[in-house]
Write a protein that holds these residues in place. Structure first.
Motif, mmCIF file in Angstrom:
data_model
loop_
_atom_site.group_PDB
_atom_site.id
_atom_site.type_symbol
_atom_site.label_atom_id
_atom_site.label_comp_id
_atom_site.label_asym_id
_atom_site.label_seq_id
_atom_site.Cartn_x
_atom_site.Cartn_y
_atom_site.Cartn_z
ATOM 1 N N HIS A 15 0.830 -1.223 0.000
ATOM 2 C CA HIS A 15 0.000 0.000 0.000
ATOM 3 C C HIS A 15 0.857 1.263 0.000
ATOM 4 O O HIS A 15 0.609 2.200 0.763
ATOM 5 C CB HIS A 15 -0.975 -0.006 1.187
ATOM 6 C CG HIS A 15 -1.799 -1.261 1.275
ATOM 7 N ND1 HIS A 15 -2.652 -1.667 0.275
ATOM 8 C CD2 HIS A 15 -1.862 -2.222 2.225
ATOM 9 C CE1 HIS A 15 -3.222 -2.815 0.612
ATOM 10 N NE2 HIS A 15 -2.745 -3.183 1.788
ATOM 11 N N VAL A 16 1.849 1.267 -0.851
ATOM 12 C CA VAL A 16 2.737 2.432 -0.948
ATOM 13 C C VAL A 16 2.176 3.415 -1.982
ATOM 14 O O VAL A 16 1.835 3.020 -3.094
ATOM 15 C CB VAL A 16 4.158 1.992 -1.384
ATOM 16 C CG1 VAL A 16 5.028 3.204 -1.712
ATOM 17 C CG2 VAL A 16 4.811 1.165 -0.289
ATOM 18 N N THR A 17 2.068 4.660 -1.592
ATOM 19 C CA THR A 17 1.695 5.718 -2.542
ATOM 20 C C THR A 17 2.943 6.528 -2.861
ATOM 21 O O THR A 17 3.663 6.942 -1.948
ATOM 22 C CB THR A 17 0.627 6.650 -1.936
ATOM 23 O OG1 THR A 17 -0.500 5.858 -1.576
ATOM 24 C CG2 THR A 17 0.200 7.717 -2.945
ATOM 25 N N VAL A 18 3.175 6.729 -4.155
ATOM 26 C CA VAL A 18 4.349 7.496 -4.577
ATOM 27 C C VAL A 18 3.867 8.873 -5.037
ATOM 28 O O VAL A 18 2.865 8.995 -5.751
ATOM 29 C CB VAL A 18 5.100 6.774 -5.719
ATOM 30 C CG1 VAL A 18 6.337 7.569 -6.137
ATOM 31 C CG2 VAL A 18 5.506 5.365 -5.268
ATOM 32 N N TYR A 19 4.598 9.896 -4.596
ATOM 33 C CA TYR A 19 4.245 11.278 -4.910
ATOM 34 C C TYR A 19 5.310 11.886 -5.820
ATOM 35 O O TYR A 19 6.513 11.628 -5.641
ATOM 36 C CB TYR A 19 4.154 12.109 -3.625
ATOM 37 C CG TYR A 19 3.033 11.662 -2.720
ATOM 38 C CD1 TYR A 19 1.772 12.251 -2.802
ATOM 39 C CD2 TYR A 19 3.224 10.619 -1.816
ATOM 40 C CE1 TYR A 19 0.724 11.822 -1.987
ATOM 41 C CE2 TYR A 19 2.188 10.174 -0.997
ATOM 42 C CZ TYR A 19 0.942 10.780 -1.094
ATOM 43 O OH TYR A 19 -0.091 10.347 -0.292
ATOM 44 N N ALA A 20 4.868 12.710 -6.738
ATOM 45 C CA ALA A 20 5.816 13.431 -7.584
ATOM 46 C C ALA A 20 6.546 14.471 -6.757
ATOM 47 O O ALA A 20 5.960 15.099 -5.860
ATOM 48 C CB ALA A 20 5.079 14.101 -8.741
#
Ligand SMILES: CCCCCCCCCCCC(=O)SCCNC(=O)CCNC(=O)[C@H](O)C(C)(C)COP(=O)(O)OP(=O)(O)OC[C@H]1O[C@@H](n2cnc3c(N)ncnc32)[C@H](O)[C@@H]1OP(=O)(O)O
Length: 174
Positions: free
Chosen positions: A46-51
């Motif tokens: 459940h990893v969210t990657v952000y710019a």
């Protein structure tokens, strides 16, 4: 094939993709069941990657009990999977879909269960279809790296690459 992470002397020109998320915004999940980012993945990270700015991204991951390897600390394979997700999403900042070709991880410090990992990644170079990405992980509020990773991803034509696995790909937002 056997290879090492070694940056090319000269990178192909790179540009941030016009449709990349703005700095601070998340990348769209590419599949609900993805082990790295999927919201419905059983036992997923459940990893969210952000710019970030330029060719960079950030991500966070809470280190939960089920991720345990050595007593009280994260399993190296779980950390490697988290790096794969963060690093593998980062080429989308230049609009390039990829699969992992080669991934190296240096485990620098034990990472305790209950801590939060903060990842920073960047596309370092591109050479033809190869995209070179590096990342560092830090703990909680510390500036000290606890792990680093470097990877060579290979650009793919998504629909051709996954054509044989269409049923699964049909749930994908490619
Ligand atoms: C929204 C989307 C989701 C985006 C969000 C995604 C986030 C998810 C992150 C998880 C990503 C994964 O885990 S992906 C799953 C794990 N990975 C895989 O399943 C990949 C399995 N391998 C393959 O399918 C294949 O070997 C490929 C596609 C990688 C390469 O095959 P190919 O297409 O025939 O390419 P080929 O002509 O051989 O090589 C092209 C260039 O790449 C180099 N190259 C080829 N393989 C490698 C390699 N292993 N390590 C280094 N370099 C390599 C070659 O030397 C050459 O460089 P040169 O001659 O130009 O110098």
């Amino acid at each position: 094939m056997s290879t090492n992470f070694s940056l090319p002397d000269v990178s192909d020109p790179m540009e941030r993709h016009p449709k990349a998320p703005a700095p601070g915004d998340p990348f769209r999940l590419h599949h609900d069941l993805c082990h790295g980012c999927g919201v419905n993945a059983p036992g997923g990270l459940h990893v969210t990657v952000y710019a970030g700015e330029g060719f960079t991204t950030t991500a966070e991951m809470k280190v939960e009990e089920w991720m345990l390897g050595g007593p009280g600390v994260i399993h190296g394979g779980v950390l490697t999977a988290a790096f794969d997700e963060v690093l593998g999403t980062t080429p989308l900042i230049i609009g390039v879909p990829v699969v992992t070709g080669h991934l190296e991880v240096d485990f620098l410090k034990p990472i305790p269960i209950g801590s939060t990992l903060h990842f920073e990644a960047e596309v370092a170079a591109k050479e033809r279809r190869k995209v070179f990405v590096r990342a560092v992980a830090r703990l909680d509020d510390s500036d000290e790296p606890v792990a680093t990773a470097s990877a060579i991803f290979i650009e793919i034509d998504l629909r051709k690459h996954y054509a044989k696995y269409y049923d699964s790909a049909s749930q994908s937002r490619l």
